[in-house]
Design a protein around this motif. Sequence first.
Motif, PDB file in Angstrom:
ATOM      1  N   LEU A 101      61.955 -59.143 -38.249  1.00  0.00           N
ATOM      2  CA  LEU A 101      61.383 -59.617 -39.506  1.00  0.00           C
ATOM      3  C   LEU A 101      61.168 -61.131 -39.474  1.00  0.00           C
ATOM      4  O   LEU A 101      60.190 -61.644 -40.012  1.00  0.00           O
ATOM      5  CB  LEU A 101      62.277 -59.227 -40.680  1.00  0.00           C
ATOM      6  N   LEU A 104      58.061 -61.714 -37.540  1.00  0.00           N
ATOM      7  CA  LEU A 104      56.903 -61.414 -38.384  1.00  0.00           C
ATOM      8  C   LEU A 104      56.609 -62.546 -39.360  1.00  0.00           C
ATOM      9  O   LEU A 104      55.469 -62.975 -39.518  1.00  0.00           O
ATOM     10  CB  LEU A 104      57.178 -60.136 -39.180  1.00  0.00           C
ATOM     11  N   MET A 166      60.661 -44.252 -42.889  1.00  0.00           N
ATOM     12  CA  MET A 166      60.333 -45.453 -43.657  1.00  0.00           C
ATOM     13  C   MET A 166      59.687 -46.499 -42.758  1.00  0.00           C
ATOM     14  O   MET A 166      58.692 -47.112 -43.125  1.00  0.00           O
ATOM     15  CB  MET A 166      61.622 -45.996 -44.264  1.00  0.00           C
ATOM     16  N   TRP A 170      56.041 -48.021 -43.172  1.00  0.00           N
ATOM     17  CA  TRP A 170      55.891 -49.477 -43.375  1.00  0.00           C
ATOM     18  C   TRP A 170      54.928 -50.078 -42.362  1.00  0.00           C
ATOM     19  O   TRP A 170      54.116 -50.941 -42.708  1.00  0.00           O
ATOM     20  CB  TRP A 170      57.263 -50.145 -43.286  1.00  0.00           C
ATOM     21  N   GLU A 173      51.363 -49.238 -43.422  1.00  0.00           N
ATOM     22  CA  GLU A 173      51.016 -50.070 -44.557  1.00  0.00           C
ATOM     23  C   GLU A 173      50.730 -51.500 -44.120  1.00  0.00           C
ATOM     24  O   GLU A 173      49.761 -52.123 -44.553  1.00  0.00           O
ATOM     25  CB  GLU A 173      52.221 -50.043 -45.496  1.00  0.00           C
ATOM     26  N   SER A 174      51.567 -52.002 -43.232  1.00  0.00           N
ATOM     27  CA  SER A 174      51.419 -53.387 -42.788  1.00  0.00           C
ATOM     28  C   SER A 174      50.124 -53.580 -42.025  1.00  0.00           C
ATOM     29  O   SER A 174      49.455 -54.611 -42.164  1.00  0.00           O
ATOM     30  CB  SER A 174      52.600 -53.776 -41.909  1.00  0.00           C
ATOM     31  N   LEU A 177      47.500 -54.087 -44.465  1.00  0.00           N
ATOM     32  CA  LEU A 177      47.504 -55.438 -45.031  1.00  0.00           C
ATOM     33  C   LEU A 177      46.889 -56.435 -44.050  1.00  0.00           C
ATOM     34  O   LEU A 177      46.128 -57.326 -44.448  1.00  0.00           O
ATOM     35  CB  LEU A 177      48.932 -55.860 -45.397  1.00  0.00           C
ATOM     36  N   HIS A 181      43.618 -58.783 -44.499  1.00  0.00           N
ATOM     37  CA  HIS A 181      43.635 -60.225 -44.260  1.00  0.00           C
ATOM     38  C   HIS A 181      42.478 -60.630 -43.359  1.00  0.00           C
ATOM     39  O   HIS A 181      41.794 -61.616 -43.603  1.00  0.00           O
ATOM     40  CB  HIS A 181      44.966 -60.626 -43.626  1.00  0.00           C
ATOM     41  N   VAL A 189      44.128 -59.491 -49.253  1.00  0.00           N
ATOM     42  CA  VAL A 189      45.507 -59.040 -49.047  1.00  0.00           C
ATOM     43  C   VAL A 189      46.159 -58.723 -50.387  1.00  0.00           C
ATOM     44  O   VAL A 189      46.812 -57.692 -50.547  1.00  0.00           O
ATOM     45  CB  VAL A 189      46.335 -60.115 -48.305  1.00  0.00           C
TER      46      VAL A 189
ATOM     47  N   VAL B  33      64.988 -65.220 -47.302  1.00  0.00           N
ATOM     48  CA  VAL B  33      65.175 -64.181 -46.296  1.00  0.00           C
ATOM     49  C   VAL B  33      66.601 -63.639 -46.299  1.00  0.00           C
ATOM     50  O   VAL B  33      67.007 -62.942 -45.381  1.00  0.00           O
ATOM     51  CB  VAL B  33      64.792 -64.672 -44.880  1.00  0.00           C
ATOM     52  N   TYR B  35      68.086 -61.263 -47.642  1.00  0.00           N
ATOM     53  CA  TYR B  35      68.375 -59.837 -47.550  1.00  0.00           C
ATOM     54  C   TYR B  35      68.292 -59.312 -46.120  1.00  0.00           C
ATOM     55  O   TYR B  35      68.636 -58.162 -45.846  1.00  0.00           O
ATOM     56  CB  TYR B  35      67.470 -59.022 -48.478  1.00  0.00           C
ATOM     57  N   ARG B 137      58.771 -61.574 -55.004  1.00  0.00           N
ATOM     58  CA  ARG B 137      57.368 -61.191 -55.029  1.00  0.00           C
ATOM     59  C   ARG B 137      56.580 -62.077 -55.994  1.00  0.00           C
ATOM     60  O   ARG B 137      55.516 -62.606 -55.653  1.00  0.00           O
ATOM     61  CB  ARG B 137      57.301 -59.726 -55.467  1.00  0.00           C
ATOM     62  N   VAL B 151      50.155 -62.988 -45.982  1.00  0.00           N
ATOM     63  CA  VAL B 151      50.225 -61.638 -45.388  1.00  0.00           C
ATOM     64  C   VAL B 151      51.578 -61.388 -44.795  1.00  0.00           C
ATOM     65  O   VAL B 151      52.200 -60.350 -45.038  1.00  0.00           O
ATOM     66  CB  VAL B 151      49.255 -61.432 -44.192  1.00  0.00           C
ATOM     67  N   TYR B 152      52.026 -62.335 -43.979  1.00  0.00           N
ATOM     68  CA  TYR B 152      53.281 -62.148 -43.258  1.00  0.00           C
ATOM     69  C   TYR B 152      54.453 -62.039 -44.223  1.00  0.00           C
ATOM     70  O   TYR B 152      55.317 -61.178 -44.080  1.00  0.00           O
ATOM     71  CB  TYR B 152      53.465 -63.283 -42.254  1.00  0.00           C
ATOM     72  N   LEU B 154      54.337 -61.057 -47.282  1.00  0.00           N
ATOM     73  CA  LEU B 154      54.261 -59.791 -48.009  1.00  0.00           C
ATOM     74  C   LEU B 154      54.724 -58.616 -47.150  1.00  0.00           C
ATOM     75  O   LEU B 154      55.433 -57.729 -47.620  1.00  0.00           O
ATOM     76  CB  LEU B 154      52.827 -59.532 -48.488  1.00  0.00           C
ATOM     77  N   VAL B 155      54.326 -58.639 -45.903  1.00  0.00           N
ATOM     78  CA  VAL B 155      54.744 -57.569 -44.988  1.00  0.00           C
ATOM     79  C   VAL B 155      56.269 -57.518 -44.912  1.00  0.00           C
ATOM     80  O   VAL B 155      56.876 -56.449 -44.992  1.00  0.00           O
ATOM     81  CB  VAL B 155      54.131 -57.786 -43.590  1.00  0.00           C
ATOM     82  N   VAL B 156      56.864 -58.672 -44.798  1.00  0.00           N
ATOM     83  CA  VAL B 156      58.318 -58.749 -44.721  1.00  0.00           C
ATOM     84  C   VAL B 156      58.963 -58.312 -46.033  1.00  0.00           C
ATOM     85  O   VAL B 156      59.928 -57.538 -46.047  1.00  0.00           O
ATOM     86  CB  VAL B 156      58.755 -60.177 -44.343  1.00  0.00           C
ATOM     87  N   LEU B 157      58.394 -58.764 -47.123  1.00  0.00           N
ATOM     88  CA  LEU B 157      58.904 -58.373 -48.439  1.00  0.00           C
ATOM     89  C   LEU B 157      58.843 -56.863 -48.625  1.00  0.00           C
ATOM     90  O   LEU B 157      59.792 -56.234 -49.103  1.00  0.00           O
ATOM     91  CB  LEU B 157      58.093 -59.060 -49.538  1.00  0.00           C
ATOM     92  N   ARG B 158      57.734 -56.274 -48.231  1.00  0.00           N
ATOM     93  CA  ARG B 158      57.580 -54.829 -48.356  1.00  0.00           C
ATOM     94  C   ARG B 158      58.657 -54.078 -47.580  1.00  0.00           C
ATOM     95  O   ARG B 158      59.122 -53.029 -48.006  1.00  0.00           O
ATOM     96  CB  ARG B 158      56.193 -54.396 -47.847  1.00  0.00           C
ATOM     97  N   TYR B 159      59.032 -54.628 -46.444  1.00  0.00           N
ATOM     98  CA  TYR B 159      60.099 -53.984 -45.680  1.00  0.00           C
ATOM     99  C   TYR B 159      61.365 -53.895 -46.532  1.00  0.00           C
ATOM    100  O   TYR B 159      62.013 -52.852 -46.595  1.00  0.00           O
ATOM    101  CB  TYR B 159      60.378 -54.739 -44.387  1.00  0.00           C
ATOM    102  N   GLN B 161      61.602 -53.941 -49.780  1.00  0.00           N
ATOM    103  CA  GLN B 161      61.422 -52.989 -50.877  1.00  0.00           C
ATOM    104  C   GLN B 161      61.527 -51.557 -50.372  1.00  0.00           C
ATOM    105  O   GLN B 161      62.158 -50.711 -51.003  1.00  0.00           O
ATOM    106  CB  GLN B 161      60.046 -53.212 -51.528  1.00  0.00           C
ATOM    107  N   HIS B 162      60.925 -51.315 -49.226  1.00  0.00           N
ATOM    108  CA  HIS B 162      60.989 -49.980 -48.637  1.00  0.00           C
ATOM    109  C   HIS B 162      62.422 -49.561 -48.351  1.00  0.00           C
ATOM    110  O   HIS B 162      62.830 -48.446 -48.657  1.00  0.00           O
ATOM    111  CB  HIS B 162      60.193 -49.935 -47.324  1.00  0.00           C
ATOM    112  N   ILE B 163      63.154 -50.465 -47.749  1.00  0.00           N
ATOM    113  CA  ILE B 163      64.543 -50.142 -47.416  1.00  0.00           C
ATOM    114  C   ILE B 163      65.324 -49.828 -48.672  1.00  0.00           C
ATOM    115  O   ILE B 163      66.096 -48.878 -48.739  1.00  0.00           O
ATOM    116  CB  ILE B 163      65.213 -51.333 -46.677  1.00  0.00           C
TER     117      ILE B 163
END
Lengths: 202, 202
Positions: A101, A104, A166, A170, A173-174, A177, A181, A189, B33, B35, B137, B151-152, B154-159, B161-163
């Motif tokens: 992460l 990323l 999951m 993810w 989904e990514s 995104l 972008h 995005v 970061v 979490y 967010r 983008v990056y 958000l991708v990390v944030l989504r992870y 949220q998914h978890i």
Amino acid sequence: MREATTRYVILGALEMEGPLSGYEIRTWISQSVGYFWTESFGQLYPELKRLAAEKLISPLPEKQAHARARQRYEISPSGRRLLAAWVEQPARPQPVRAEFLLKLLFSRQSGLVVTRRHLEAIAEAERGKGAAFAGARAALLDEGPDSPDLVYALVVLRYGQHISAMRRAWVEESLQLLAAHEAGGPAAVLNAFHELVEEEPR
Amino acid sequence: MREATTRYVILGALEMEGPLSGYEIRTWISQSVGYFWTESFGQLYPELKRLAAEKLISPLPEKQAHARARQRYEISPSGRRLLAAWVEQPARPQPVRAEFLLKLLFSRQSGLVVTRRHLEAIAEAERGKGAAFAGARAALLDEGPDSPDLVYALVVLRYGQHISAMRRAWVEESLQLLAAHEAGGPAAVLNAFHELVEEEPR
DNA sequence: TTTGCCATGTAACTAGTTACATGATTTG
DNA sequence: CAAATCATGTAACTAGTTACATGGCAAA
């Protein structure tokens, strides 16, 4: 003070599987809980000695008496008590350190190509695990349909399956995104993100 | 050889946020970061010194000149290069060590009451994180709608949220399995399990 | 006979945690 | 003025990894 967890894995393995040697404990770990726990010999063997010295496990008499012959251990009543006490204590919040992460998050300089490669590698790895979970599940199901440990094992297995599913979702989904972008920059995005979130209940 | 990751977090933080002090880096880490990453002062300050000695970051001239005054650092071109090289390298498979799964797996002796308590604590903790994610967010969305890092991030944030969502769903499911166990033993658990799995596509 | 697996063990290292110490500055 | 927060730093520890060493046994 950090609490050494290795000893409890050992105790738990002996409790669930009966007498085992260090080598067998390690294979048990890597085969049945390998996706969420690892243990190295450098940690395992010294800990076995310590546990034996504390009478929490006891070495079984073995036949072959050459050096470096297999030595199995059995959990003792006090070992069982210690294990139970540990299990009942709430788990400490584990300091998660998800390197991928971080990579990323810091990807801007390296760009979308690298990011895509990383994401696809993750998805690929997860697809590989799918088979392993199926195998573990099959083993559970026909090994012990009457086992009192079954619920717990299934609950743990389901966690692995959930995580795997999951992660794949993810990644999909990514990739969307990232595509957004590439097509329309940050604004696109945001649109894509809002669509994703709206699909979800609550 | 284990690779020290601390330095890359520092470099990444400076790259994304501009010049920061050790203290600020730590707050940035725990707020944005937190979490999925933690860092302690005992690791941070020595590493800052090392990075400065290697010219990967450079200390900014600061006004107040008393001891223990704030000292900000800036990432240098070579630091930027090192960071990019690290990011492009695939992430090493991190040795996951999920203590709570071990406790679950070894729960037979302690029984369902303890297990339920543990599971509910997990769900509760995740519900708490929900708010934190919403905040992160919101910060992302109105802070930088044009940010190339969006983008990056958000991708990390989504992870995250998914978890979080996955964990809550898993707890619900697990409570059902435990209920089945209580009602009808292993056989009932198997039924409940099969129902759960059939619901899933593929 | 060589490859691979079973099997135990140790030495060296290091990343990271915890606890403590110090003091300035802001806020109630 | 007290409490909280900002701010830097060090010492001591330890859990865990990595690499290496040793050797038996079975199969190809």
